[in-house]
Scaffold this motif. Structure first.
Motif, PDB file in Angstrom:
ATOM      1  N   TYR A  33       0.830  -1.200   0.000  1.00 54.48           N
ATOM      2  CA  TYR A  33       0.000   0.000   0.000  1.00 54.48           C
ATOM      3  C   TYR A  33       0.868   1.255   0.000  1.00 54.48           C
ATOM      4  N   LEU A  34       1.953   1.166   0.760  1.00 57.83           N
ATOM      5  CA  LEU A  34       2.869   2.291   0.837  1.00 57.83           C
ATOM      6  C   LEU A  34       3.324   2.715  -0.556  1.00 57.83           C
ATOM      7  N   PHE A  35       3.742   1.732  -1.331  1.00 59.71           N
ATOM      8  CA  PHE A  35       4.296   2.070  -2.642  1.00 59.71           C
ATOM      9  C   PHE A  35       3.215   2.569  -3.585  1.00 59.71           C
ATOM     10  N   MET A  36       2.118   1.862  -3.609  1.00 59.81           N
ATOM     11  CA  MET A  36       1.139   2.244  -4.633  1.00 59.81           C
ATOM     12  C   MET A  36       0.482   3.576  -4.302  1.00 59.81           C
ATOM     13  N   ASN A  37       0.273   3.803  -3.037  1.00 51.29           N
ATOM     14  CA  ASN A  37      -0.356   5.065  -2.682  1.00 51.29           C
ATOM     15  C   ASN A  37       0.605   6.233  -2.883  1.00 51.29           C
ATOM     16  N   MET A  38       1.847   6.003  -2.528  1.00 54.92           N
ATOM     17  CA  MET A  38       2.821   7.073  -2.750  1.00 54.92           C
ATOM     18  C   MET A  38       2.939   7.365  -4.239  1.00 54.92           C
ATOM     19  N   GLY A  39       2.894   6.301  -5.021  1.00 43.62           N
ATOM     20  CA  GLY A  39       2.976   6.494  -6.466  1.00 43.62           C
ATOM     21  C   GLY A  39       1.840   7.368  -6.965  1.00 43.62           C
ATOM     22  N   ALA A  40       0.632   7.021  -6.527  1.00 41.83           N
ATOM     23  CA  ALA A  40      -0.526   7.783  -6.989  1.00 41.83           C
ATOM     24  C   ALA A  40      -0.400   9.246  -6.557  1.00 41.83           C
ATOM     25  N   SER A  82      11.947  13.377 -11.839  1.00 44.67           N
ATOM     26  CA  SER A  82      10.602  12.887 -11.550  1.00 44.67           C
ATOM     27  C   SER A  82      10.375  11.529 -12.186  1.00 44.67           C
ATOM     28  N   THR A  83      10.835  11.412 -13.428  1.00 42.39           N
ATOM     29  CA  THR A  83      10.671  10.131 -14.099  1.00 42.39           C
ATOM     30  C   THR A  83      11.361   9.032 -13.300  1.00 42.39           C
ATOM     31  N   ALA A  84      12.536   9.337 -12.838  1.00 35.47           N
ATOM     32  CA  ALA A  84      13.274   8.330 -12.084  1.00 35.47           C
ATOM     33  C   ALA A  84      12.515   7.937 -10.820  1.00 35.47           C
ATOM     34  N   ILE A  85      11.986   8.933 -10.123  1.00 34.45           N
ATOM     35  CA  ILE A  85      11.245   8.620  -8.892  1.00 34.45           C
ATOM     36  C   ILE A  85      10.028   7.756  -9.229  1.00 34.45           C
ATOM     37  N   LEU A  86       9.344   8.135 -10.311  1.00 37.16           N
ATOM     38  CA  LEU A  86       8.179   7.350 -10.717  1.00 37.16           C
ATOM     39  C   LEU A  86       8.571   5.912 -10.988  1.00 37.16           C
ATOM     40  N   VAL A  87       9.665   5.768 -11.707  1.00 39.11           N
ATOM     41  CA  VAL A  87      10.099   4.406 -12.037  1.00 39.11           C
ATOM     42  C   VAL A  87      10.431   3.652 -10.760  1.00 39.11           C
ATOM     43  N   LEU A  88      11.088   4.345  -9.845  1.00 34.42           N
ATOM     44  CA  LEU A  88      11.434   3.703  -8.581  1.00 34.42           C
ATOM     45  C   LEU A  88      10.189   3.205  -7.857  1.00 34.42           C
ATOM     46  N   LEU A  89       9.117   3.952  -7.986  1.00 33.51           N
ATOM     47  CA  LEU A  89       7.880   3.522  -7.334  1.00 33.51           C
ATOM     48  C   LEU A  89       7.163   2.446  -8.135  1.00 33.51           C
ATOM     49  N   LEU A  90       7.318   2.522  -9.448  1.00 35.59           N
ATOM     50  CA  LEU A  90       6.634   1.541 -10.303  1.00 35.59           C
ATOM     51  C   LEU A  90       7.239   0.157 -10.125  1.00 35.59           C
ATOM     52  N   ILE A  91       8.535   0.140  -9.950  1.00 37.11           N
ATOM     53  CA  ILE A  91       9.197  -1.163  -9.903  1.00 37.11           C
ATOM     54  C   ILE A  91       8.616  -2.059  -8.806  1.00 37.11           C
TER      55      ILE A  91
END
Lengths: 496, 688, 202, 527, 109
Positions: A348-355, A462-471
């Motif tokens: 939940y941590l990852f997906m919510n932070m991603g959103a 930002s892209t990098a952070i997004l990718v970090l969360l997507l992984i």
């Protein structure tokens, strides 16, 4: 005693590192002055060090500072999550344009963030009711301020006000409940409480009231219905980074504390057979109370989310709903449920932070938090939209994202405990949740952008952070052995 | 000749027309003369081969079967392995039918080369003819019910395609559709019948089914199911052979090219129903046969009464066909197996001839009208004809022979078979007391003679409707005339029996020995010896009677239409309904019609009217009802099911909307709710 | 009825009475002073309960610190004379009912409960013992409290301080985020432009 | 049997080739439409090739279903293993692929329809990159469902299909695409949630003892089929218990939504009408089969008691679907909607056949799944061709097409008549066996159902008449006949439809062993 | 004057009852007063009620000095909280020109 304290200090290094980071941030803020946005990097470095120190604690299982706080796999699991959350929040903050407005005070912002993380570290480890309350307040007080950090904005001011009023009353309930519990059991650490309860207590009704008051306090932290009301308003009004922080880390810490408290004092598996506790559990359907909380939370939050126009608010409700899903695990009174909760929380941590990060980026670019601002985003920034879709889909619980695994485990634990009605409610809630998640997706892809709209271009950071969360969101969806193993092992708490 | 050779030959017979179809569909337009020679040639070869088969068959004692696995199922509980076979059965019945089909088909091919010259879809037409021939031969050769059903439907398809050959005409495409759907209704019944059989016996093969039943193994251990199976299978025949009450499609099917009518809707396809009944004959219980007989009788009567009043040359023939098919079914129903089937054979020849003859007339009329630049006059209406005898001698003479044959005048083939049928029905009534059947049969015989001669006279005799047009009428070309001549020859007795007054001694009759019923005796029809004895008793009177009736019919027609000593119009105008009812069989229908509508329609159109407004009306009504039901279910779908879903969604949404209101924005309200929650839980807990 | 009882009842009445006054008073300044009496009364209670150190802390921190803070708060957030400082109530009916139920519930639970009582100890000075505890068992909370106070201080300063003029990068960033969803929200407040004003003042 | 390419099993190739294609497409620039199309075509073409290889190497005698040893092309790896923890036991999720007679035809169908869908997608001009990427993802999901033998894996593939489908309808669809897409999505998601719950209940009820003597909870479908593996006292333990029935019903609903069975069908007409042609083709051609396939693969062998208990319900709903779908089809004026309803009717036959629990019925049902896939795909392509040319779909908008487009009409007629169940074409064979099987078990239901074939004939012929026969309207003069590309997508289907109509033996042989085993297994000891 | 024993000798229960009354009054203030400062005062009442419990239990129960300790920390926390709360109240006043909690409800639904 002195040796014990010194020994304890060595067991306490991550927290100390955080305190040092806090002080370093204060100093750095003073030195850097105009360039105080660089405090972020100081904090980041401190958090990385903390993370490494936490990693060092893997496998430890002991109690330090005269049974004040435990360093056990359970705590380490959550500390790891919290420090990861902290790292991301700092990164988000660096990217946030919203905070630029108060750039002169950004140093304080990072100090408070560090302080909150410190408080959360204590929350997940605390085994003493006093320390629990202290940690609880430490995070709360800092959070109140953080929620109003962009204080020149009316909504931010309002958020902090609502937050502090609701929070203070809730913590009042908590401490009042604690005072009664302490009076009944004569102990101020949870082991003492457990022992007293095992020995049997005669003050049944007082105990009920005490425990319910404590539950009220916790429920506020984890935003369980009907103690969730502050959350949507605060989440909407607070800066998006803080919203993210509150919706993820704060909730994670709250759950950790709640789990530890209930697990140690009330439902330690071995203790169920002890006559006193047995009678206690048998008379009071604690699990049913929690289950009803969970069911109410899932349904109400999902229903209320349906018509939201503001994406932060929508995600706020969504995070409340998720609290309901997670709470199911506690209602089961089984270790299986708890490990499912831990898995859920981690994912939940990852997906919510991603959103929320997508929300932040969109707000940066489009100056709007409305769902309608997402119309046609799929054409303006495909990557951002796809990422958002993945996060939302994960929140909805679709395979092959991690969100599905989270649901599988929590549903599975519930099913295996025989709580079919609860899981049916959860299923229903999941279906309802789909409506509003898909609405955002719809706006992004199914609505054509206006003629004038330009592509939204992301910077590399930002892209990098997004990718970090997507992984993790994607990877944990298809290979989740590590997280499951970790969670299963981490159910071990000191003193059990 | 070895059995394998016979099988091989039959397969060649079967697939040659299909080959023609395949070639013509894909390459027809590129071939010289659009490939008609190819199709015709292949069918001719088929005909020759089938003659060989017939000869071989008649000279050898046993029937031949061969099967090939089509599909296989393993381990059905209680039954074990089940193999579904396709296969061929050659016995007298199929060999004779094969020749009939191939022969008529060949002749029609030839005739069509002239009739459809210059048509837009000339090659497509021949392709379809080939496909039809293939399907029909398939029905004939099959040794099992499944294949029967398969080809049964394929025949329906080719009929659909051929009726709709001129599909630009709305009426043609409507007729095609109607034919297919009405047939499908019958087929559905047949399908259920087949299911009953297969589910119980786990086989489709006739032999296996018959032997199982003969061993006392009834479907679901019940005689009722056996009867039901029989009647349901007969449903297929009702559809295909245009029996009452599914006969409505056949007159409409005359929208197709006339040679098609000759081939499909007179000689072969419609006879398939009769063939089916003959094929399944051993399986029918007495009850089932009685149903069959009555359906046949009703059809025969109904159609005959209608045929009397038609003016469209093809419609008259169509109704007459239905009537004759009713005859055949009736014959089979009463147990006059050989008679019924023999009538099929003889009827195939003379009815095909009649149709081809009418085709020749229409062809000539069209040509004449074309020259006159007259596009309004109906080339098929007999009132626009008259006196054609002089201009089309070949056509006339052949047509006369066919008419004599169908009327049952001695020395013709029709006499032979019809006589046997009448004897059979009478014998049946002496055995069972169903006197209505012979009564109808005789009556219809008379009517047939009357209306056929009416047709002949109005077309070829008397004064021409338009003498100028008459002068432009030309005899048809040889390619069309020759088939007529051949068929005329085949309509004489000599091919079927050397005794012009008795068929039973002829080879055909002998060849068509009635198969023994396999049904347990208690509910089986009268056995052949018993039945034969009854026939022998009534045979001579029947013969005399039938000749008298036929001649009377002819004579009456002669009086009315040639001599005009009795004016048909006057009769119609002068007589009141009651009076006419006492004189004529078809008054029965009129009275029936008059119940429903005012008697304002012209006398000559009453039969037509009956068809369209009552029978068709029922079908259309059913269609309307069906469409209505489908509308309703569409509505249910939209309003109810969808509505329910949307309703749930709305409810959810509105709950969400309402719950949202709780979030008033006032933090103190929030606290009130929180305290309320706390109180509820506490009080509930404390009161437990 | 010994002295203990007399003092107890006296101060119980004082505490509850002034608390009631605080809650129901229309004048906020009266409320503040009523609160002072409540807190002071509680300090007496603590003394009665042999918690001398707590009592002293109560007086120092509460009466000396918090109360002053509150009074400052009152003064900073009101305009004009103190007499005008009247505040109204909301939710009075449900709030009264609910809180009454809460009170009754708690009281009935407390009264009905048969508490396990330990023998009363003599009134030694708790000061030394507490000091020792703070340096040993309660070392961690003691330190954490320090951090808490630090953070509270940072936070309070942050919230209370006047806004400094934002630096250039932030200046272009303005209202759209503040109220994107409620165009009419600005009309509700009597002083909707205060945010703007503030930046002018500095 | 094993067959590997570069050390990776052929089934994995089959499933994940489209993903590879998707990645390639994502790397290609969006402007290069030709390359994207050809990539998609190449990948699906290759997939078809592999499917044919599988078919060629397939051993017809192997039983499959619940017999692990006789599955073919098996790939079994431990995927998620959580070592024993005191209170849960060992957890095991397998990457377990394999096929038997039940799935082999479905694989071929999926591969074939995918290729045809790509060819039909050639005319898509908008956002080509996204389209094909989603398309290929969808294909992976479909293929995955047909080869997965682990419930968890099955479920993942099942749900993976949802989102691409949502977008494919929602972005490239017709005017009401959003409504249709969301409706599809919610319906199937609802089914998915139910399935998830049952899956979990099964997971906790099933534990087998592995070689090391440990109790292992597993999602392995084959272990779930063994009633000895149900843990005593667990929720689904025993036979004919209430919870087992509840689980059965929940699974049934989740699959029935996909089928779709009356009364869960209303998403289908909307989805079909709004979806672009290739997606309709996929939807009707493959997606609907997933429902019935799921029933046969999961519901039947795992909950045989429920299956036997509820067989009348299944048959009844099948019957209603047949009649009701046909009636609704008759009422439609939109060509696509008409075919959509006809799909409901035809899938009703599948349902009826498989509900019978007889060999013929089941074989007929599976064959009908395949045949319906090919036939309906053709029908949707037929509508698509008309729509491409005229942008109209109303049945009343046309007439006399036969003269203008003879090739097209010829193909359309074959497809229409196949749908109508004309003998000699594949639809007949499967309907025949479905009905024969059903009649064995349900006499009156089947008899009523048979009337459906009359209704079917009526609406199909009615459509043929409206669209193809009659006078050609002026506005349609000059409409081009089928192009080479269009022929390419019709001809393979045409050949299959005719071949299986004339000689279904080989297809039946492929599945006979497995299905008779399945029927025996379900019936065994219960009925 | 002879008072009943429960009245004559104040014990644990008496303090607890006072605490309960304080708690309710604090709660009442929080949820019914519109002035934010009064709300804060209510919160202080609640915390003090808890404190009274701790001290009382410490005296009569088996809690020993731990109760005092907690009470001390609660006082500290209350002070910190009050400081922050007042800062926030000040900010609210600057933003809205009012400290009426009820009026500050722009974030809702």
């Amino acid at each position: 005693m002195a040796e014990h304290i010194i020994e304890s200090i060595f067991r306490f290094l991550p927290e100390i590192a955080l305190t040092v980071t806090l002080v370093a941030a204060v100093v750095a803020d003073l030195i850097l002055k105009e360039r105080n946005r660089n405090v972020a990097w100081v904090v980041l470095a401190g958090l990385v060090v903390t993370a490494l120190l936490v990693l060092r604690q893997a496998g430890w299982n002991e109690s330090i500072f005269s049974d004040m706080i435990a360093v056990d796999p359970f705590a380490v699991f959550f500390k790891m999550l919290l420090v990861i959350a902290g790292l991301f929040i700092v990164l988000f903050s660096v990217k946030s344009r919203e905070l630029e407005q108060n750039i002169t005070r950004i140093g304080e912002y990072y100090m408070l963030i560090t302080g909150v993380i410190f408080g959360m570290f204590l929350m997940v480890g605390a085994t003493n009711l006093l320390l629990m309350y202290l940690a609880f307040e430490l995070t709360s007080i800092s959070s109140y301020v953080l929620a109003g950090f962009t204080k020149s904005l009316r909504k931010s001011a309002e958020a902090s006000m609502k937050y502090i009023i609701y929070g203070a009353v809730s913590s009042g309930f908590l401490i009042y409940g604690i005072s009664m519990l302490v009076g009944i059991t004569g102990a101020i650490d949870i082991y003492g409480v457990r022992d007293a309860l095992q020995a049997g207590v005669e003050q049944q009704s007082a105990l009920y009231v005490a425990v319910i008051m404590i539950i009220v306090g916790f429920s506020y932290k984890i935003t369980a219905v009907p103690f969730h009301f502050w959350a949507p308003d605060v989440y909407e009004g607070a800066p998006v980074t803080i919203t993210t922080f509150l919706a993820t880390a704060s909730k994670v810490a709250g759950f950790a504390m709640m789990i530890r408290f209930f697990r140690i004092s009330f439902m330690e598996s071995g203790a169920l057979s002890v006559p006193g506790l047995d009678g206690f559990i048998a008379i009071v359907p604690w699990n049913i109370i929690l289950a009803i909380f969970a069911a109410l939370t899932m349904l109400a939050a999902n229903l209320m989310a349906l018509w939201q126009e503001n994406i932060k608010r929508l995600l706020a409700y969504s995070s409340i709903a998720h609290a309901g899903f997670i709470l199911m695990g506690l209602a089961l009174l089984t270790d299986e449920g708890i490990s499912a909760m831990m898995i859920y929380l981690a994912i939940y941590l990852f997906m919510n932070m991603g959103a929320f990060f997508v929300v932040l980026l969109v707000t940066n670019k489009l100056d709007s938090e409305l769902i309608s601002a997402y119309e046609g985003l799929g054409h303006r920034s495909p990557f951002l939209s796809v990422a958002m879709t993945i996060f939302l889909v994960a929140l909805a619980g679709f395979p092959p994202t991690a969100g599905f695994i989270a649901k599988v485990y929590i549903f599975g634990a519930t099913v295996s405990a025989g709580w079919i009605w609860l899981v049916a409610v959860a299923g229903l809630a999941t279906i309802i949740s789909l409506f509003y998640y898909i609405r955002v997706v719809r706006n992004m892809f199914l609505v054509d952008p206006e003629e004038s709209s330009e592509p939204v271009i992301l910077d590399y950071g930002s892209t990098a952070i997004l990718v970090l969360l997507l992984i993790p969101v994607l990877l944990l969806g298809v290979y989740f052995t590590p997280i499951v193993t970790w969670a299963k092992d981490a159910v071990t708490m000191f003193g059990m | 000749m070895g059995l394998d050779t016979l099988i091989l030959l039959s397969l060649i017979v079967l697939f040659l027309p299909l080959a023609g179809f395949a070639v013509l569909v894909f390459f027809g337009k590129r071939l010289p003369r659009q490939g008609d020679w190819l199709a015709t040639g292949l069918v001719t070869v088929s005909l020759l081969l089938s003659l060989v088969i017939l000869f071989a068959r008649l000279t050898s004692p046993e029937s031949v079967t061969a099967g090939w696995t089509w599909a296989q199922f393993g381990g059905i509980p209680g039954i074990g392995e089940v193999t579904v076979e396709l296969g061929i059965l050659i016995d007298n019945l199929s060999a004779i039918m094969l020749v009939v089909v191939a022969l008529i088909s060949t002749l029609v091919h030839f005739f069509s080369m002239g009739y459809l010259e210059g048509d837009v879809r000339y090659s497509r037409y021949f392709a379809y003819l080939g496909f039809f021939t293939f399907s029909m031969i398939g029905i004939v050769l099959t040794h099992n019910l499944l294949m029967m059903y398969i080809f049964w439907e394929l025949v329906g398809l080719s009929s659909y395609l051929l009726i709709g050959h001129w599909y630009e005409k709305k009426s043609a495409s409507n007729a095609a559709m109607k034919a297919f759907i009405v047939n499908r209704i019958g087929d559905a019944g047949m399908f259920i019948g087949i299911m009953i059989i297969f589910v119980h016996f786990a086989t489709f093969s006739f032999d296996a089914i018959f032997s199982a039943v003969a061993a006392g193994n009834l479907p679901f251990e019940s005689q009722a199911w056996l009867t039901a199976a029989g009647v349901l299978i007969f449903c297929g025949a009702i559809g295909k052979s245009a029996q009452f009450p599914l006969h409505v499609w056949l007159p409409d099917a005359m929208e197709g090219p006339t040679p098609v009518s000759a081939l499909i809707h007179a000689a072969t396809m419609v006879a398939a129903g009769v063939f089916l009944v003959a094929r399944m004959f051993p399986l029918f219980t007495a009850d089932a046969l009685l149903v069959i007989a009555y359906v046949g009788a009703a059809t025969a009567l109904l159609a005959a009464t209608i045929a009397i009043t038609q003016y469209d040359i093809k419609k008259v023939l169509a109704w007459s066909t239905i009537s004759q098919l009713g005859y055949m079914i009736l014959a089979l129903g009463v147990g006059a197996y050989a008679a019924g089937f023999m009538h099929l054979v003889t009827h195939a020849a003379f009815k095909a001839g009649l149709f081809l003859g009418s085709g020749a007339v229409i062809y000539a009329m069209h040509a004449a009208l074309h020259k006159q630049h007259d596009h309004d006059t109906d080339a098929q209406d007999i009132r626009n004809m008259g006196g054609l005898r002089s201009r089309m001698p070949v056509t006339y003479w052949t047509f006369l022979i066919f008419t004599l044959a169908i009327s049952g005048i001695p020395l013709t083939s029709g006499f032979l078979s019809k006589d046997e049928i009448l004897a059979g029905t009478l014998a049946f009534s002496t055995l069972n007391g169903h006197w209505l059947l012979p009564l109808i049969a005789f009556g219809v015989a008379g009517m047939t003679a009357f209306y056929m001669f009416r047709l002949l006279i109005l077309t070829f005799h008397g004064k021409p409707a338009d003498s100028k047009r008459l002068s432009m009428i030309r005899e048809v070309p040889g390619v069309m005339a020759i088939p007529l001549i051949i068929l005329a020859a085949l309509s004489t007795f000599i091919f079927y029996s050397f005794n012009p007054l008795g068929a039973s001694s002829g080879w055909l009759f002998q060849a068509l020995a009635r198969p023994a019923s396999v049904v347990p005796e208690a509910f089986a029809p009268a056995t052949w010896p018993v039945f034969y004895e009854a026939i022998s008793r009534v045979h001579t009177p029947v013969m005399i009677l039938s000749i008298i009736i036929a001649v009377a019919g002819v004579a009456f027609a002669w009086l009315v239409y040639e001599r005009r000593s009795v004016s048909a119009d006057k009769m119609a105008g002068v007589m009141g309904p009651l009076y006419r009812g006492s004189r004529n069989k078809w008054y029965f229908d009129e009275m029936y019609e008059a119940v429903f509508v005012n008697g304002t329609l012209a006398l000559t159109r009453i039969s037509n009217w009956f068809d369209f407004n009552v029978i068709d009306g029922i079908v259309n009504g059913a269609g309307t009802v069906t469409r209505g039901v489908s509308k309703i279910s569409g509505w249910i779908d939209n309003v109810f099911i969808d509505g329910l879903v949307n309703f749930l969604a709305n409810i959810t949404g509105s709950i969400g909307m309402r719950m949202r209101k709780i979030q008033t924005g006032s933090v103190q309200n929030y606290l009130v709710f929180g305290v309320f929650g706390f109180l509820i839980i506490t009080i509930v807990l404390l009161s437990i | 009825m010994d002295l203990f009882a007399v003092v107890f009842y006296l101060f119980a009445i004082l505490i509850i009475g002034s608390a009631t006054l605080m809650v129901f008073s229309k004048n906020i300044v009266h409320s503040a002073f009523a609160l002072m009496f409540t807190l002071g009364g509680l300090a007496v209670f603590y003394a009665l309960l042999y918690a001398g150190f707590v009592a002293v802390t109560q007086l120092l921190v509460y009466v000396g610190g918090i109360l002053v803070l509150i009074l400052f708060g009152v003064m900073l957030t009101t305009q004009g004379y103190f007499e005008k400082v009247k505040t109204r109530t909301v939710n009075l009916v449900p709030a009264t009912i609910f809180t009454a139920i809460v009170g009754v519930l708690l009281i009935s639970v407390f009264v009905s409960t048969d508490w396990t009582l330990a023998p009363l100890r003599d009134g030694e000075s708790t000061m030394t013992a507490l000091g020792e505890l703070l340096m040993t068992d309660f070392m961690l909370p003691f330190q954490v409290a320090g951090v808490l106070l630090l953070l509270a201080m940072i936070g309070a300063v942050l919230m209370a301080s006047r806004t400094r003029t934002p630096k250039s990068p932030g200046s272009s960033y303005g209202s759209p985020v503040s109220s994107p969803d409620s165009p009419d929200s600005s009309s509700q407040s009597p002083d909707s432009s205060s945010a703007g004003e503030e930046s002018h003042k500095t | 049997m094993e067959f590997t390419i570069f050390g990776i099993g052929i089934l994995t190739w089959l499933v994940f080739l489209p993903i590879v294609g998707m990645l390639i497409i994502l790397l290609l620039p969006g402007e290069n439409k030709t390359a994207i199309r050809w990539t998609a075509a190449g990948v699906t073409g290759l997939q078809l090739l592999l499917a044919v290889v599988v078919l060629a190497l397939f051993d017809r005698t192997a039983l499959g279903i619940n017999d692990a040893g006789s599955f073919q092309f098996v790939e079994q790896f431990e995927w998620i293993i959580v070592e024993a923890v005191p209170w849960v036991g060992k957890i095991e999720i397998m990457y377990f692929l394999g096929i038997d007679g039940l799935s082999v035809l479905m694989i071929l169908l999926t591969a074939l329809i995918s290729v045809i869908g790509v060819i039909s997608s050639w005319s898509i001009e908008q956002k080509v990159k996204g389209y094909f990427a989603l398309y290929l993802l969808l294909v992976t999901g479909m293929m995955g469902v047909f080869v997965a033998l682990d419930f968890f894996l099955f479920f993942i593939f099942w749900e993976v299909m949802l989102l691409p489908m949502y977008f494919l309808i929602g972005i490239w669809g017709g005017p009401r695409r959003e409504y249709a897409a969301i409706k599809f999505f919610i319906y199937t998601f609802f089914g998915g949630v139910l399935m998830l719950l049952v899956m979990l209940a099964l997971y906790f009820s099933v534990a087998y003892t592995n070689g090391a003597g440990e109790q292992v909870h597993t999602f392995n479908l084959l272990h779930m089929m063994n009633s000895a593996n149900f843990v005593e006292g667990s929720i689904l333990y025993g036979l004919n218990t209430t919870w087992r029935y509840v689980a059965w019903v929940a699974l049934f609903i989740s699959f029935a939504i996909k089928v779709p069975l009356f009364p869960f069908h209303t998403w289908l007409p909307d989805a079909h009408v709004e979806a672009p042609t290739p997606i309709s083709v996929i939807l009707a051609g493959v997606l609907l089969k997933l429902g019935t396939y799921g029933m046969l693969r999961i519901m039947y062998p795992i909950l045989p008691d429920g299956t036997v208990y509820f067989m009348y319900l299944m048959a009844f709903l099948g019957m209603i679907s047949i009649i009701y779908g046909a009636l609704c089809a008759m009422a439609q004026e939109d060509f696509k909607k008409l075919i959509a309803y006809s799909s409901i009717s035809h899938m009703g036959i599948v349902m009826l056949g498989m509900a019978s629990l007889t060999n013929q019925g089941t074989v007929g049902a599976v064959l009908q799944m395949f045949n319906h896939g090919t036939i309906t795909a053709m029908l949707f392509l037929i509508v698509g061709v008309l729509y491409d040319r005229t942008h109209k779909r109303g049945v009343y908008d046309f007439g006399g097409i036969a003269n203008q487009m003879p090739k097209y009409t010829g193909i359309a007629m074959v497809a229409m008549f196949a749908a109508l169940g004309l003998p000699g074409l594949s639809g007949f064979v499967s309907e025949l066996f479905s009905f024969l099987g059903a009649f064995d078990s349900f006499r009156w239901l089947t008899i009523i159902s048979v009337t459906g074939i009359i209704l079917t004939a009526a609406y199909i012929l009615w459509t043929v008449q409206r669209v193809f026969l009659g006078e050609l309207g002026d506005e349609h003069k000059g409409m081009a006949d089928l192009t080479g590309r269009e022929l390419l997508m019709f001809v393979p289907l045409l050949i299959i439809v005719i071949f299986l109509g004339v000689y279904p033996g080989p297809a039946i042989e492929l599945m006979n062993a497995s299905l008779s085993h399945l029927v025996d297994f379900v019936n065994g000891g219960i009925r | 004057m002879v008072l009943p024993e429960w009245l004559a000798e104040p014990g644990l229960n008496h303090f607890l009852v006072v605490s309960a009354v304080l708690f309710s009054l604090g709660l009442l203030a929080v949820i019914s007063r519109r002035n934010i400062i009064l709300v804060l005062m209510g919160i202080e009442l609640i915390l003090n009620a808890a404190n009274l419990n701790f001290v009382a239990f410490s005296r009569y129960g088996s809690l020993s000095l731990d109760g005092h300790m907690i009470a001390l920390f609660v006082i500290i926390i209350a002070a910190a909280e009050a400081a922050v709360a007042l800062a926030i109240a000040l900010n609210i006043y600057n933003r809205f020109g009012s400290v009426d909690v009820e009026l500050i409800s722009e974030l809702k639904e």
